[in-house]
Design a protein around this motif. Structure first.
Motif, PDB file in Angstrom:
ATOM      1  N   UNK A   1      29.153 -79.255 -25.336  1.00 59.61           N
ATOM      2  CA  UNK A   1      27.963 -78.907 -26.000  1.00 59.61           C
ATOM      3  C   UNK A   1      28.187 -77.388 -26.102  1.00 59.61           C
ATOM      4  N   UNK A   2      28.628 -76.833 -24.940  1.00 55.91           N
ATOM      5  CA  UNK A   2      28.414 -75.172 -24.918  1.00 55.91           C
ATOM      6  C   UNK A   2      29.950 -74.734 -24.718  1.00 55.91           C
ATOM      7  N   UNK A   3      29.816 -73.363 -24.825  1.00 58.82           N
ATOM      8  CA  UNK A   3      31.091 -72.593 -25.064  1.00 58.82           C
ATOM      9  C   UNK A   3      31.619 -72.259 -23.614  1.00 58.82           C
TER      10      UNK A   3
ATOM     11  N   UNK B   1      17.612 -80.823 -18.176  1.00 61.70           N
ATOM     12  CA  UNK B   1      16.971 -81.117 -19.456  1.00 61.70           C
ATOM     13  C   UNK B   1      17.118 -82.638 -19.921  1.00 61.70           C
ATOM     14  N   UNK B   2      18.649 -82.581 -20.034  1.00 68.95           N
ATOM     15  CA  UNK B   2      18.875 -83.937 -20.544  1.00 68.95           C
ATOM     16  C   UNK B   2      18.968 -85.145 -19.639  1.00 68.95           C
ATOM     17  N   UNK B   3      18.670 -84.717 -18.215  1.00 67.13           N
ATOM     18  CA  UNK B   3      18.817 -85.781 -17.333  1.00 67.13           C
ATOM     19  C   UNK B   3      19.825 -86.541 -16.924  1.00 67.13           C
ATOM     20  N   UNK B   4      20.790 -85.563 -17.035  1.00 67.06           N
ATOM     21  CA  UNK B   4      22.196 -86.312 -16.444  1.00 67.06           C
ATOM     22  C   UNK B   4      22.241 -86.090 -14.919  1.00 67.06           C
TER      23      UNK B   4
ATOM     24  N   UNK C   1      20.779 -95.496 -12.272  1.00 70.28           N
ATOM     25  CA  UNK C   1      19.800 -96.708 -12.767  1.00 70.28           C
ATOM     26  C   UNK C   1      18.844 -96.067 -13.841  1.00 70.28           C
ATOM     27  N   UNK C   2      18.372 -94.696 -13.419  1.00 71.06           N
ATOM     28  CA  UNK C   2      17.368 -94.186 -14.183  1.00 71.06           C
ATOM     29  C   UNK C   2      18.063 -93.937 -15.630  1.00 71.06           C
ATOM     30  N   UNK C   3      19.309 -93.278 -15.801  1.00 73.96           N
ATOM     31  CA  UNK C   3      20.001 -92.928 -17.004  1.00 73.96           C
ATOM     32  C   UNK C   3      20.306 -94.359 -17.433  1.00 73.96           C
ATOM     33  N   UNK C   4      20.761 -95.345 -16.963  1.00 72.96           N
ATOM     34  CA  UNK C   4      21.041 -96.396 -17.606  1.00 72.96           C
ATOM     35  C   UNK C   4      19.893 -97.163 -18.454  1.00 72.96           C
ATOM     36  N   UNK C   5      18.682 -97.251 -17.810  1.00 73.28           N
ATOM     37  CA  UNK C   5      17.462 -97.819 -18.369  1.00 73.28           C
ATOM     38  C   UNK C   5      17.279 -96.830 -19.787  1.00 73.28           C
ATOM     39  N   UNK C   6      17.397 -95.648 -19.570  1.00 74.99           N
ATOM     40  CA  UNK C   6      17.249 -94.488 -20.832  1.00 74.99           C
ATOM     41  C   UNK C   6      18.094 -95.011 -21.947  1.00 74.99           C
TER      42      UNK C   6
END
Lengths: 314, 349
Positions: free
Chosen positions: B37-39, B53-56, B61-66
């Motif tokens: 995304x960024x340079x 901010x992106x939740x990375x 598990x949290x990311x998978x549910x999202x």
């Protein structure tokens, strides 16, 4: 193991000579021809460093000015190159020999891995039953419902994307053996499981169990030898399948690199030149691939007719 | 029936769950989205903020549910290359693949049933033996090689001057064996008719059909021998059964016995195998579409691999997973309907 025999105990060779397998082989011209073709191709492929006039991996022998020369029966051919040259100027006869070796190596390796995994899991599922059986067969069902080629393509693509193409092409032979081996184990597992289920309730298994032998020993030393004939039959077909899968992966660019080509990557490389009229670059390796696979498939057909095992249908 | 439906549904959900976990694991492990995304000049602290901010930085598990929540709502993320929703890209490529599969299936059904039935009725005839021999050759030719040979013969053309051209028969043989090579071998052509949404059809114009012929034959070539052999084997088994002998003894015409009484039971196993083979067909579309540059899902997937377009790869896997699960379920259901003896729930009858 003694090879000398008394009149009462025939040796292995005598038993083979009197077997139905040898009897029907002697009477089947197609099977004889196919075996002869297959053995010739295997020998030619593995003796390729001796048979090939040039070493196609050695860049010093390659001249770009010799590229796209036609085979000997077409005008404009060069006597140094019997079957012509490919787009990089490599001798097609040499590169096809080396390519067949790579294809066979991957085919045999992948089937060995499949058999190892499939036989172990099939024995466990069939003999142990219960949860192990349910889990392994569900896994096999899911994987088979996705078609083995699809699984191989996806795994190949993901591995290539994760590791980078440079790393992937460096270990391409190993990767392809792993991918095709992992993609096709359910075939073995199902076949072995089916025949284990038929064997399991026979008296010799009960006898072994009563003697107090461990499950592992009963599975591998007592049950496994009696499931060998279906394993033998599907192995031939699986080798043909593995060679085709490898060719397909290479054709998609997920297999052997062009510097170290298999038959599949030779076909892929030649396909780019088919519109310019150089059909031999792609169709000669193609013909070799078809003859190889066809002879294995016909042998497999014959074996299935002779041994007539109860194969898993579908 | 209801119990069976629920069981199948649970199975389907389980399979989709496994696929989605695998797909997500792929997405999670391939590349760094922030890098995409960024340079170069963005400092590490800034990157960390974006990541947060992106939740990375959340647990797997949290990311998978999202991810799963979005996927269920049809949001598979943006394709890096096309710069639009991945699902949109797939929807645009789907009709081309479906038409190809449809045409190939049509060829398979129209050819395999008559040939299979005929060679079961007359197994010793020359025609049957020819097709049995041809089918093992057909199985041994990889689909992309069939495609290449078809291109050489019908799109590029072959010139034969093997026979002596000065004699009449030689000249005739030469011209009879040479081909023109005027079939298109590339893409879908320009003469497409818009139907609805993303669906432009090849089937409405002569030029469109001409573009479809070679890819469809190639795709069909891999399945056709399999089905001919299967139908023949099943039909031969059915012809041995008591009820066929009885029907014959009653004096019903042979045509009726073969095509009404025997064929019905022959088709039962063919349906199951057919369902499994639809999956295989999807895999083979990747090969066929690559050879013919057919702008369908298979070619799109291969391009996505080469471009490392991860959201597109992941959504293709999910969509193909749905196709597989749905076809397998439908096949099981059909099987249950046409064959009342099958034990749907697995309970002893």
């Amino acid at each position: 193991m003694t090879t000398s025999s008394t009149p009462t105990v025939p040796s292995r060779w005598e038993r083979f000579r009197d077997s139905f397998l040898w009897y029907s082989f002697k009477r089947d011209r197609t099977a004889q021809l196919c075996l002869a073709v297959f053995i010739c191709m295997v020998i030619a492929a593995f003796a390729s460093p001796l048979l090939a006039p040039t070493d196609p991996y050695d860049l010093r022998h390659i001249d770009i000015l010799d590229s796209e020369l036609p085979p000997f029966w077409i005008d404009g051919s060069d006597e140094r190159y019997v079957l012509g040259t490919d787009a990089q100027g490599r001798d097609l006869w040499s590169i096809v020999l080396y390519g067949t070796r790579v294809s066979l190596l991957i085919g045999f390796g992948a089937v060995l891995l499949q058999a190892l995994l499939g036989v172990t899991f099939g024995l466990m599922a069939g003999y142990l039953g219960g949860r192990v059986d349910a889990f392994l067969m569900r896994l096999a069902d899911i994987q088979l419902s996705f078609s083995t080629l699809m699984v191989a393509i996806v795994v190949g693509a993901v591995v290539k994307a994760t590791m980078g193409s440079a790393f992937y092409s460096q270990y391409a032979v190993l990767m392809l053996i792993l991918i095709i081996g992992l993609a096709e184990w359910p075939q073995y597992a199902r076949t072995v499981r089916a025949s284990v289920l038929a064997e399991k309730n026979k008296e010799y298994v009960d006898a072994a169990r009563v003697m107090g032998l461990r499950s592992r020993r009963i599975m591998f030393r007592h049950v496994l030898p009696n499931t060998l004939s279906p394993i033998f039959v599907i192995s031939t077909v699986q080798i043909a399948n593995a060679i085709i899968s490898e060719a397909a992966l290479s054709f998609l660019g997920l297999g052997m690199p062009e510097t170290h080509p298999s038959l599949g990557s030779l076909i892929k490389a030649g396909f780019d030149y088919i519109q310019s009229g150089s059909w031999w670059i792609t169709l000669i390796p193609g013909a070799v691939l078809v003859v190889l696979v066809l002879s294995i498939n016909l042998l497999g057909d014959w074996l299935r007719d002779v041994m007539n095992p109860r194969l898993y249908k579908g | 029936m209801i119990a069976f439906l629920i069981k199948r549904l649970m199975h389907a959900i389980l399979v989709m769950f496994v696929i989605s976990v695998l797909a997500f694991a792929i997405q999670d492990n391939l590349g760094d989205p922030v890098q995409q995304m960024v340079g170069q000049s963005v400092p590490e602290s800034e990157r960390e903020a974006i990541r947060e901010r992106l939740g990375l930085n959340d647990p797997f598990l949290v990311q998978y549910v999202r991810f799963a929540k979005n996927a269920v709502q049809g949001d598979f993320g943006y394709s890096y290359f096309y710069r639009e929703p991945a699902l949109e890209v797939i929807a645009r490529h789907l009709p081309a693949t479906l038409e190809l599969v449809f045409a190939a299936t049509l060829i398979i059904v129209l050819l395999s049933v008559p040939i299979g039935v005929y060679s079961a009725i007359k197994p010793r005839s020359l025609f049957s033996r020819f097709f049995m021999g041809a089918s093992i050759i057909g199985i041994s030719i990889p689909v992309f090689l069939t495609a290449i040979v078809l291109i050489q013969i019908f799109a590029i053309g072959i010139t034969i001057n093997f026979f002596p051209p000065e004699t009449a028969w030689g000249a005739w043989l030469n011209s009879a064996l040479s081909t023109q090579g005027n079939m298109p071998s590339f893409g879908r052509g320009h003469d497409l008719v818009h139907v609805a949404g993303h669906w432009d059809t090849n089937l409405a114009t002569w030029d469109g059909i001409k573009h479809l012929v070679l890819p469809a034959i190639s795709l069909a070539s891999i399945m056709l021998p399999l089905f001919i052999r299967l139908i023949r084997a099943e039909m031969m088994e059915v012809l041995q059964s008591e009820y066929v002998k009885y029907a014959r003894a009653k004096g019903i015409s042979m045509r009726r016995v073969y095509f009404v009484h025997a064929l019905k039971n022959t088709m039962l196993p063919v349906i199951t195998v057919g369902g499994v083979q639809i999956g295989t067909m999807v895999a083979y579309t990747i090969l066929t579409e690559t050879v013919f540059q057919w702008p369908g899902m298979g070619l799109m997937f291969l391009d996505a691999i080469n471009r490392a377009d991860i959201p597109l790869i992941v959504s293709y896997l999910m969509i193909v997973g749905v196709i597989f699960v749905v076809t397998n379920t439908i096949v099981d259901l059909i099987y249950g309907f046409v064959n009342p003896t099958v034990k749907l729930t697995g309970k002893p009858a």
